[in-house]
Scaffold this active site. Sequence first.
Site, PDB file in Angstrom:
ATOM      1  CG  ASP A 173      -1.549 -20.399  -0.521  1.00  0.00           C
ATOM      2  OD1 ASP A 173      -1.005 -20.327   0.594  1.00  0.00           O
ATOM      3  OD2 ASP A 173      -1.058 -21.031  -1.483  1.00  0.00           O
ATOM      4  CE1 TYR A 217      -3.418  -2.759   0.786  1.00  0.00           C
ATOM      5  CE2 TYR A 217      -4.614  -0.723   1.151  1.00  0.00           C
ATOM      6  CZ  TYR A 217      -4.618  -2.080   0.922  1.00  0.00           C
ATOM      7  OH  TYR A 217      -5.805  -2.751   0.834  1.00  0.00           O
ATOM      8  CG  ASP A 274     -13.593  -7.278   2.290  1.00  0.00           C
ATOM      9  OD1 ASP A 274     -13.356  -6.519   3.262  1.00  0.00           O
ATOM     10  OD2 ASP A 274     -14.091  -6.882   1.215  1.00  0.00           O
ATOM     11  CE  LYS A 298       2.235 -17.938  -1.972  1.00  0.00           C
ATOM     12  NZ  LYS A 298       1.406 -19.160  -2.009  1.00  0.00           N
ATOM     13  CG  ASP A 342      -7.948  -4.921   1.783  1.00  0.00           C
ATOM     14  OD1 ASP A 342      -8.885  -4.421   2.421  1.00  0.00           O
ATOM     15  OD2 ASP A 342      -7.897  -4.947   0.538  1.00  0.00           O
TER      16      ASP A 342
HETATM   17  C1  IPM Z   1     -10.320  -1.425   4.139  1.00  0.00           C
HETATM   18  C2  IPM Z   1     -10.624  -0.861   2.772  1.00  0.00           C
HETATM   19  C3  IPM Z   1      -9.509   0.101   2.360  1.00  0.00           C
HETATM   20  C4  IPM Z   1      -8.224  -0.707   2.302  1.00  0.00           C
HETATM   21  C5  IPM Z   1      -9.746   0.828   1.037  1.00  0.00           C
HETATM   22  C6  IPM Z   1     -11.033   1.611   1.061  1.00  0.00           C
HETATM   23  C7  IPM Z   1      -8.588   1.704   0.663  1.00  0.00           C
HETATM   24  O1  IPM Z   1     -10.807  -1.883   1.851  1.00  0.00           O
HETATM   25  O2  IPM Z   1     -10.201  -0.637   5.101  1.00  0.00           O
HETATM   26  O3  IPM Z   1     -10.223  -2.639   4.265  1.00  0.00           O
HETATM   27  O4  IPM Z   1      -7.925  -1.335   1.278  1.00  0.00           O
HETATM   28  O5  IPM Z   1      -7.491  -0.710   3.288  1.00  0.00           O
HETATM   29 MG    MG Z   2     -10.750  -3.833   2.688  1.00  0.00          MG
END
Ligand code: IPM
Ligand code: MG
Length: 355
Positions: A222, A142, A250, A190, A246
């Site tokens: 993975d 990032y 999710d 990884k 990240d």
């Molecule tokens: C998160 C989001 C952010 C990230 C985006 C919006 C930049 O997906 O906080 O997980 O990738 O960190």
């Molecule tokens: Mg995210």
Amino acid sequence: MTLHIAVLPGDGIGPEIMKQALDVTKAVCEKFGHQLEFEEALVGACAIDAVGDPYPPETHELCMQSDAVLFGAIGDPKYDNDPNAKVRPEQGLLRMRKQLGLYGNIRPVVTFPSLIHKSPLRAELVEGADFICIRELTGGMYFGRPQGRSEDGNTAYDTCIYTREEIERILHLAYKFAGQRRKKLTVVDKANVIATSRLWRQIAQEIAPQYPDIETDFLFVDNAAMRIIQWPKSFDVLVTENLFGDILTDEASVITGSLGLLPSASIGLHTSLFEPIHGSYPQAAGKDIANPVAMILSAALMFELGFNLMREGALIREAVNASMEAGIVTEDIAEGGKAYKTSEVGKWIVDYIRK
Ligand code: IPM
Ligand code: MG
């Protein structure tokens, strides 16, 4: 006590879920006799529109001077589909994280008993799942430079960089959390392919003996992605680098039944920040349908981790659980039952707290 809070609603559904979390915060402060002083500031696409900068200096100043930051969401489709945009809302979020030194992002994944059947996974797999993902938040791909495109536009590159110091501090933070829980830390990397991951693993192996009461294990990312779905109960605390974290968080949110349920805390060098893990959900903006629970639970985390006010946080959790048990939920988890509006769910939770 007096709580000075910077309120950054951001984009999309940010303002509407923030309103609910603020109402909840006010109700809790009234109940427990705290003074609440908050000030709003701009971040994200709305800040670009207003002042041309996704994280204006005034917003940073306010965050630095506050005791905690409550943050909604960032992102607007008009930038997502324009790869040539010079400023992007997400840059605001990244700069905010970097300038506040928020290197540790704590993302708890817990199931809600009344929602177990809404998880796409079988109930026996998810029932009782309770782990924390600790995502490194200010390093890795990032932020690594160089990043960009070749002159002819046909080649693009990112750089993944981690220093010993960055890895050590996030590992110590993860061990601290593991020590307060079931004493198991899973380091996700990884290391079979990536140099930064090999440094992570080496440093974790060096540090592990300092925490003899904590079991440390290692998983490739993975494999971790698979295990989170196959056997979520096998995790207690998981620590990983920025990009892996990240993606995995999710994925992990699916276990609970909705991305709209997971809060997070970002902690580090300066003021801590509390935000839902979901994005700005622009399709729902202004419709009063988004789930406010992740934002409200972020306020609970603010009381607990930001101010060490555990009873206040617990009351918010109790109220959220009660709202779910009573079926007062938004459409993402209503599934056949009545779907309530964002504002109705928020109001129900506020009323519960006031009782
Ligand atoms: C998160 C989001 C952010 C990230 C985006 C919006 C930049 O997906 O906080 O997980 O990738 O960190
Ligand atoms: Mg995210």
